[in-house]
Design an enzyme around this catalytic site. Structure first.
Site, short mmCIF file in Angstrom:
data_model
loop_
_atom_site.label_atom_id
_atom_site.label_comp_id
_atom_site.label_asym_id
_atom_site.label_seq_id
_atom_site.Cartn_x
_atom_site.Cartn_y
_atom_site.Cartn_z
N ASN A 9 0.84 -1.20 0.00
CA ASN A 9 0.00 0.00 0.00
C ASN A 9 0.88 1.26 0.00
OD1 ASN A 9 -1.61 2.20 0.95
ND2 ASN A 9 -3.13 0.72 1.64
N GLU A 36 -3.20 -12.41 3.41
CA GLU A 36 -3.43 -12.28 4.86
C GLU A 36 -4.25 -13.45 5.39
OE1 GLU A 36 -3.81 -7.45 5.19
OE2 GLU A 36 -5.44 -8.67 5.96
N ASP A 65 -1.01 -3.67 10.04
CA ASP A 65 -2.37 -3.98 9.64
C ASP A 65 -3.30 -2.93 10.24
OD1 ASP A 65 -4.00 -5.80 8.06
OD2 ASP A 65 -5.04 -6.17 9.95
N GLY A 141 -7.60 5.26 0.68
CA GLY A 141 -8.54 4.38 1.40
C GLY A 141 -9.79 5.10 1.87
N LYS A 162 -4.07 14.80 9.81
CA LYS A 162 -4.05 13.34 9.89
C LYS A 162 -2.69 12.85 10.39
CE LYS A 162 -4.49 8.97 7.49
NZ LYS A 162 -4.46 8.18 6.28
N HIS A 167 -4.00 7.08 13.76
CA HIS A 167 -3.67 5.73 14.22
C HIS A 167 -2.26 5.35 13.78
CE1 HIS A 167 -5.70 6.28 10.46
NE2 HIS A 167 -5.11 5.20 9.97
P1 ITT Z 1 -0.62 -4.17 3.08
O1 ITT Z 1 -1.32 -5.25 3.87
O2 ITT Z 1 0.14 -4.65 1.90
O3 ITT Z 1 0.21 -3.26 3.98
P2 ITT Z 1 -3.36 -3.23 2.59
O4 ITT Z 1 -3.89 -2.10 1.76
O5 ITT Z 1 -3.88 -4.61 2.33
O6 ITT Z 1 -1.76 -3.18 2.47
P3 ITT Z 1 -4.56 -3.16 5.28
O7 ITT Z 1 -5.15 -4.51 5.16
O8 ITT Z 1 -3.86 -2.82 6.55
O9 ITT Z 1 -3.51 -2.84 4.11
O10 ITT Z 1 -5.64 -2.02 5.05
C1 ITT Z 1 -7.01 -2.28 5.03
C2 ITT Z 1 -7.70 -1.22 4.22
O11 ITT Z 1 -7.76 -0.01 4.99
C3 ITT Z 1 -7.01 -0.88 2.91
O12 ITT Z 1 -7.98 -0.81 1.89
C4 ITT Z 1 -6.38 0.47 3.16
O13 ITT Z 1 -6.34 1.27 1.98
C5 ITT Z 1 -7.29 1.08 4.23
N1 ITT Z 1 -6.51 1.95 5.11
C6 ITT Z 1 -5.44 1.59 5.84
N2 ITT Z 1 -4.94 2.65 6.50
C7 ITT Z 1 -5.73 3.70 6.16
C8 ITT Z 1 -5.73 5.07 6.49
O14 ITT Z 1 -4.81 5.60 7.27
N3 ITT Z 1 -6.67 5.87 5.97
C9 ITT Z 1 -7.62 5.37 5.15
N4 ITT Z 1 -7.69 4.09 4.78
C10 ITT Z 1 -6.75 3.25 5.27
#
Ligand code: ITT
Length: 183
Positions: A9, A36, A65, A141, A162, A167
């Site tokens: 990401n 995952e 995550d 996201g 932000k 978080h």
């Molecule tokens: P990796 O596991 O490869 O790191 P991912 O996109 O699969 O990437 P996550 O499972 O942790 O990562 O993220 C879950 C979703 O939440 C994913 O669609 C992200 O784009 C979104 N997300 C994560 N952090 C965010 C943030 O700070 N603001 C908005 N959306 C977020």
């Protein structure tokens, strides 16, 4: 200090690079693709992923995550956030929440770091609410539908804010402290 971040990401990567740079840690990207595990716990997901990343990279590495937990939906999508975003998108969430007075939501992050001493984790939470509409162009996201507590703008409307209270910021701060003690 330099450290690998295993993620696909680029939004997460950009934020982590900026936040850690300010505390003297350089991030190196490990573009790690991994399926995952299914679990309701972000910590379990992160702990499992970092072991695979370390096995592949053979260097100290962290993963992260993150889930968006919506109170009215008993915490869903949580660890299933990526699937939710892919299948329904922010438009879908706004539509499903139409007319709903309880819009409370939480971003929860778990960082898992692995080196020769094993795995450590760090957490960071950001409480807020789901906006009534999609607002703002920055971030990634769910940023355009999440308003942190105490504010009126979505993360996508105020990315500077932000990066000071998110978080991700909180978990990276805790992580960097434990890293400095450990190394
Ligand atoms: P990796 O596991 O490869 O790191 P991912 O996109 O699969 O990437 P996550 O499972 O942790 O990562 O993220 C879950 C979703 O939440 C994913 O669609 C992200 O784009 C979104 N997300 C994560 N952090 C965010 C943030 O700070 N603001 C908005 N959306 C977020």
């Amino acid at each position: 200090m330099e450290i690998f971040f295993a993620t696909t990401n680029l939004g997460k990567l950009g934020e982590a690079t900026k936040i850690l740079k300010e505390i003297g840690i350089k991030v190196k990207h490990f573009p790690f693709v991994y399926n995952e595990i299914r679990s309701d716990s972000i910590e379990e997901v992160a702990r499992d992923a970092v072991k695979f990343a370390y096995k592949r990279l053979k260097e100290p590495v962290f993963v992260e995550d993150t889930g968006l937990f919506i109170e009215k939906w008993n915490g869903f999508p949580g660890t299933y956030s990526a699937v939710m975003l892919k299948k329904l998108g922010n438009e879908g969430i706004i539509k499903l929440m139409e007319g709903e007075p309880n819009r409370a939501a939480l971003f929860d992050t778990c960082i898992a770091y692995h080196d020769t001493n094993g795995t450590t984790v760090a957490h960071g939470k950001c409480y807020g609410r789901i906006s009534e509409s999609i607002r703002g162009k920055s971030g990634f996201g769910f940023d355009s539908i999440f308003i942190p507590d105490g504010g009126e703008q979505t993360f996508a409307e105020s990315i500077e804010l932000k990066n000071k209270l998110s978080h991700r910021y909180k978990s990276l701060l805790e992580f960097s402290k434990s890293l400095k003690l450990r190394r």
